[in-house]
Motif scaffolding. Structure first.
Motif, short mmCIF file in Angstrom:
data_model
loop_
_atom_site.label_atom_id
_atom_site.label_comp_id
_atom_site.label_asym_id
_atom_site.label_seq_id
_atom_site.Cartn_x
_atom_site.Cartn_y
_atom_site.Cartn_z
N ARG A 251 0.84 -1.20 -0.08
CA ARG A 251 -0.17 -0.02 -0.05
C ARG A 251 0.99 1.23 -0.08
O ARG A 251 1.69 1.36 0.68
CB ARG A 251 -0.81 0.00 1.30
N GLN A 252 0.72 2.11 -0.89
CA GLN A 252 1.23 3.37 -1.20
C GLN A 252 0.76 4.58 -0.55
O GLN A 252 -0.37 4.84 -1.04
CB GLN A 252 1.54 3.71 -2.35
N ASP A 253 1.12 5.05 0.59
CA ASP A 253 0.24 6.20 1.13
C ASP A 253 0.81 7.60 0.64
O ASP A 253 0.14 8.48 0.77
CB ASP A 253 0.19 6.15 2.81
N ASP A 254 2.03 7.52 0.24
CA ASP A 254 2.35 9.03 -0.35
C ASP A 254 3.27 8.62 -1.60
O ASP A 254 3.56 7.65 -1.78
CB ASP A 254 2.92 9.85 0.62
N ALA B 225 0.58 6.97 -5.46
CA ALA B 225 -0.38 7.10 -4.25
C ALA B 225 -1.42 8.27 -4.76
O ALA B 225 -2.58 8.30 -4.76
CB ALA B 225 0.00 7.35 -2.99
N LEU C 275 -4.02 0.40 -3.15
CA LEU C 275 -5.42 0.81 -2.47
C LEU C 275 -6.46 -0.16 -2.36
O LEU C 275 -7.25 -0.02 -1.55
CB LEU C 275 -5.70 2.20 -3.16
N ALA D 157 -1.28 0.55 -6.75
CA ALA D 157 -0.90 1.66 -5.71
C ALA D 157 -1.26 1.09 -4.23
O ALA D 157 -1.07 1.41 -3.27
CB ALA D 157 -1.52 2.78 -5.63
N ARG E 176 -5.46 8.38 -6.62
CA ARG E 176 -6.48 8.86 -5.76
C ARG E 176 -7.02 9.88 -6.70
O ARG E 176 -8.07 10.39 -6.65
CB ARG E 176 -5.92 9.74 -4.46
#
Lengths: 503, 97, 321, 112
Positions: C188-191, C195, C242, C240, C199
């Motif tokens: 999981r890519q949060d930034d 990411a 998500l 990504a 989004r």
């Protein structure tokens, strides 16, 4: 030709039943997929019989314009004698394979769904749908989609066991089949460019012997020949068919190659002008003759049972091509005999080869191997299988009374009657060679089991297989033989809709 | 549409095409990945922007103009992301600030 | 010839030369990765050729499926199929075989070129008939009319092929992975850029995908092109980290996959009762029925493409606790 | 209607190139790429036929164009399937070609 005839709705049902069943089985999954597949394939066999009866009763092809749009803008489904015969053959073989698969491909207890069984039942339905589309389709592009569906379903079924050696042979099969499809498609674009339609019945009246049309026919023939493993494009077939699970091999060898054959018939006997067809026919037959001799000789030298059976397919496909010069011969009566011989060969080979592969699979399962040199004891462990193998062998050899005998006899007498005696020699020679390799298997199976006091346990006692699957193999072999017991007049069905045949 | 607007539009499209040519030359001629990326993204973003701008006087309605601008915005977004990802792969991830 | 005609000819010639150059690079590139990049470039150039041939519907499909989806699958495969150089060079045919293959391929190409030039003029075809029969159906795009009405059976079988291929791909997994999630799992890519993209893009992409599917009956577009965009949005979010791919045992996913062809079959069978027969539409209801099929089909195409990109399940199912 | 001859020749050339690649490339992925070039050439010929058959005032023939859309989807499915089989072959045997150089016995069942 009228866009829709009475009974045309039957054709829609024969096509849509397996399609819908496959979709629903995919969603339901698990054991429901198996139950649904058995029901749908049983119903499919019934529908195929109804179609055959309707064609026979009408004495003329059935047709259905899908959506009410007549060709050239719309698509037609058609069923003539060839369609009816092959549809029925396919439905019966598929039903038999499904009954055979109930033991080997049942979802194991304790699981809601397992990969191989679930996939097996869905794939059988997909194959059934693709074969129906291939036999009923009246439009060359629609048939392309059907052929691709058939290729994918056959490939997936063959890869089912996931054995290491398998993926390579199946990948080679897929590449050959894809090249074959593209060459076929290349032909269709030239035909559309020339005539503005791909409807077989409409093309039949319009096709000229000009350069684009001849190139189209050559490309399509090469593509279909690659798909049905005609010599010298046959090298992919034996490993691809022999390595698959028995139920898959049976369908692949018995049925899948026949769809391309029916298309080839449509191309040369319907679409192409007779003069061009007559010029190409000897070449096709020569390749067929080479396939008979080369396939049989290589089969004789095989060390493994399933590879032997697969090479036998290469040879038996060759016989189908002998019908081209014979059925295009001038004399209407001889042409009708050769035509019946070819179709009967396609049908009886389907039953016989399916029986052989199922029997070979059971023999290999019982002995733990399929080396022909060490088949001793098979006759005691799985006697019904050995009998089935032998009966199917009779049909492949062309020993009376059997479907294979009638087929080969019709081809042979047509060859003599048209003065093309060299094809007769090939038929006889192929029969002798077939006898040779079938004898090797039978003689080996009927010897005593190897001495069991050998110190190492590399020759375990053959295990008896359950009765059900053995009986299925026997039933298929019996049908193949039984086709030869029917009086010739009862095959009038096969002639319905043949161009040039008296209505 | 006035002739002046049409002329300005053509000028912008031509200038945009010039940026594409320069950017392509840069991708081929520049020695390392970061400078190639630089050439590529600069040229794409500006070049396409100019082309879109130049086409605006010629479109038949506002909905078409909106679609053209959306095309540009999407290319900006995907181009920026792709360039970042490639650069990260070349130099290794940036140390956290 | 007018100036426009000459310019068009030059443009077409240039485009054709670029297409062939990209194809040549795809074959001649030293390794699989640059070859695949070459293939994607080839596909984009080909898309322009389709526009020049007056086929915007095909251009969209070529860009979306022939280049985009196919390119993603091939690139993912290139990354995973590293090595084997010795095996490849050992299996590379010798000079004589290459020459023979070249002669054969050249002969086929030449014969084909001559045959295409020898096609009859004026060309026979169904252009006028297809165009004339499209408007009474309430449709504005003859290609959509051919796909959904005149040759609906082609489209039905093709959608079945697509669904079936998903099952075939899944079935290649080892037994123990059955019930697992298709494809590799991405962290999981949060930034970071991915990411952000995952989004920002999907909301816009969903609207565009649905729009393209929706206008298909009247303008270039349709279920395959729109469905591909929807699938791409899912793939971005998936890459990504998500979203996770659904388990192959999930009945909702299977239902989504078969929805398109199944609705098509049901509407087709309803034709026996409400119209002239299988796959026939009553004139007044033609457009609404077609839109219902297209909607279900868009969903199925999107699901099928996304799952084909993901591939067979690669992990055993997670334990339910 | 100006583009038809040029793209017709392009299509024919692509078929030749793709066929050549399929025959001489050893690596499976390169074969799959060549198959896609070959397919693209065939589809381009459909496009040419569609444009040649176009009406004077209206557009090109929609029927061959629709066939290309169907064909593209089918070709995509074929590619996806071929890639998966190639990947599985590579995972299990490490092979990247379909040549039979390693003497692995094809077919035949040997459960013992």
């Amino acid at each position: 030709m009228s866009p829709a005839t009475p009974g045309g709705s039957l054709l829609v049902l024969a096509l849509i039943l397996p399609v819908a069943a496959m979709l629903v089985a995919f969603v339901l999954g698990g054991r429901a997929a198996e139950r649904l597949a058995l029901a749908a394939l049983g119903l499919g066999a019934l529908l195929a019989m109804l179609v055959a009866a309707a064609v026979y009763r009408a004495g003329a092809p059935l047709a259905y314009a899908v959506g009410g749009w007549a060709p050239p803008l719309g698509l037609a489904l058609r069923a003539d004698g060839v369609t009816a015969a092959m549809l029925l053959t396919a439905a019966l073989v598929l039903l038999a394979v499904a009954l055979f698969g109930r033991t080997g491909h049942a979802t194991p207890p304790g699981l809601a769904e397992a990969r191989a069984p679930f996939a097996f039942w869905c794939f059988l339905l997909a194959l059934s749908a693709a074969l129906a589309a291939a036999f009923l389709g009246g439009d060359l592009f629609n048939l392309f989609v059907a052929l691709e569906m058939l290729t994918f379903a056959a490939l997936a079924l063959a890869c089912l066991e996931g054995k290491p050696s398998q993926f390579r042979s199946e990948l080679r099969y897929l590449l050959f089949a894809l090249i074959g499809s593209v060459l076929y498609l290349l032909g269709t674009v030239l035909l559309y460019g020339g005539y503005g339609t791909l409807d077989i019945a409409l093309l039949a009246g319009r096709a000229r012997a000009d350069a684009p049309t001849l190139l189209a026919a050559a490309l399509m023939t090469a593509g279909l020949a690659a798909k049905m493993a005609l010599f010298p494009l046959h090298l992919w077939l034996p490993p691809a068919h022999a390595g698959a699970p028995p139920a898959a091999s049976a369908v692949l060898s018995g049925l899948v190659v026949k769809a391309s054959f029916v298309l080839l018939l449509r191309l040369w006997f319907w679409v192409m002008p007779p003069l061009a067809a007559a010029a190409a026919a000897p070449l096709l037959a020569a390749l067929g003759a080479a396939a008979i001799l080369a396939g049989s000789l290589v089969a004789l030298r095989q060390a493994r049972l399933k590879l032997l059976v697969a090479y036998s397919t290469v040879a038996q496909i060759g016989y189908l091509f002998l019908m081209f010069p014979l059925a295009l011969a001038g004399d209407a009566e001889v042409a009708a005999r050769a035509w019946l011989g070819g179709i009967l060969q396609a049908s009886s080979h389907a039953f016989a080869k399916a029986a052989m592969f199922l029997a070979a699979g059971l023999i290999a399962g019982a002995l733990g191997h399929d080396r022909i040199a060490a088949l001793g004891g098979a006759g005691r462990a799985v006697p019904v299988c050995v009998v089935a193998f032998g009966l199917a062998g009779l049909s492949l050899m062309g020993i009376p009374p059997s479907g294979g005998f009638t087929a080969k006899w019709l081809l042979l007498t047509s060859a003599v009657a048209t003065g093309q005696w060299w094809w007769a020699l090939v038929i006889v020679g192929g029969g002798v060679l077939t006898g040779g390799y079938v004898y090797r298997v039978l003689a080996g199976s009927l010897t005593a089991p190897p001495v069991t006091d050998a110190p190492i346990g590399d020759a375990p006692l053959p295990a008896a297989a359950s009765r059900g699957p053995q009986l299925v193999a026997l039933a298929l072999a019996l049908v193949s033989v039984g086709l030869g017991l029917l009086p010739l007049a009862s095959f009038g069905l096969v002639q319905v809709g043949r161009l040039g045949a008296a209505p | 549409m006035s002739a002046v607007l049409a002329f300005l539009g053509l000028l912008a499209v031509a200038a945009g095409a010039g940026f594409f040519v320069a950017g392509t030359a840069g991708v081929i001629r520049f020695p390392d990945t970061p400078s190639r990326l630089h050439a590529l993204t600069k040229a794409d973003n500006l070049g396409l922007g100019l082309v879109v701008l130049g086409l605006l006087p010629f479109v038949p309605g506002w909905f078409f103009a909106l679609k053209l601008l959306l095309v540009w915005a999407l290319v900006l977004l995907s181009g920026a992301t792709a360039a970042q990802l490639i650069a990260e792969r070349v130099r290794g991830p940036e140390p956290p600030a | 010839m007018t100036l426009d005609g000459v310019l068009a000819g030059v443009l077409d010639g240039l485009l054709a030369a670029l297409v062939l150059a990209a194809a040549g690079w795809t074959l001649a590139a030293p390794a699989a990765f640059p070859a695949t990049i070459g293939f994607v470039g080839f596909g984009l150039l080909l898309t322009l050729a389709w526009v020049r041939l007056g086929a915007p519907d095909v251009a969209l499909t070529e860009a979306a499926i022939g280049t985009g989806a196919t390119g993603v699958i091939l690139l993912l495969a290139v990354v995973r199929l590293r090595g084997g150089e010795e095996e490849v060079s050992a299996a590379t045919p010798g000079r004589a075989l290459v020459l023979a293959a070249g002669l054969l391929a050249g002969a086929v190409g030449l014969a084909l070129a001559l045959a295409v030039l020898a096609l009859p003029d004026p060309a026979p075809g169904l252009a006028a008939e297809a165009a004339a029969r499209t408007a009474p159906l309430g449709l504005g795009n003859p290609v959509a009319a051919v796909l959904m009405v005149f040759r609906g059976l082609d489209t039905l079988l093709e959608s079945v092929v697509l669904v079936f291929t998903v099952l075939a791909v899944w079935s290649m997994a080892p037994d123990r992975h059955w019930g697992g999630r298709p494809g590799p799992e991405f962290p999981r890519q949060d930034d970071g850029p991915l990411a952000l993209l995952a989004r920002l893009l999907p909301p816009v992409g969903l609207v565009i995908g649905i729009y393209i599917a929706w206008v298909g009956t009247d303008a270039p577009g349709g279920k395959f092109q729109g469905g591909t965009i929807l699938a791409a949005m899912w793939v971005v979010a998936w890459a990504a980290g998500l979203v996770q791919a659904p388990s192959v045992a999930d009945r909702r996913v299977r239902l989504m996959l078969v929805a398109g062809p199944l609705v098509f079959v049901l509407v087709g069978l309803a034709g026996f009762g409400i119209a002239d027969g299988f796959l026939a539409y009553p004139p007044a209801l033609a457009k609404p029925l077609i839109l219902v099929i297209e909607a279900a089909m868009t969903l199925s195409v999107a699901a099928a493409l996304a799952l084909l990109i993901a591939g067979p399940p690669e992990h055993p199912p997670e334990r339910v606790t | 209607m100006s583009g038809a001859p040029i793209f017709g020749l392009t299509g024919a050339a692509l078929v030749g190139l793709g066929l050549f690649g399929l025959l001489v490339q050893a690596a499976v992925l390169r074969k799959i790429l060549a198959f896609n070039l070959l397919g693209a050439g065939v589809f381009l010929l459909f496009g040419v036929v569609a444009q040649r058959g176009g009406t004077a005032g209206g557009g090109a023939d929609a029927v061959p164009q629709a066939m290309v859309i169907t064909g593209l989807v089918v070709a995509f499915a074929a590619t996806a399937l071929a890639v998966v089989v190639a990947l599985r072959m590579h995972q299990i045997t490490g092979a990247a070609t379909i040549s039979e150089s390693d003497g692995a016995e094809p077919g035949g069942s040997d459960a013992a």
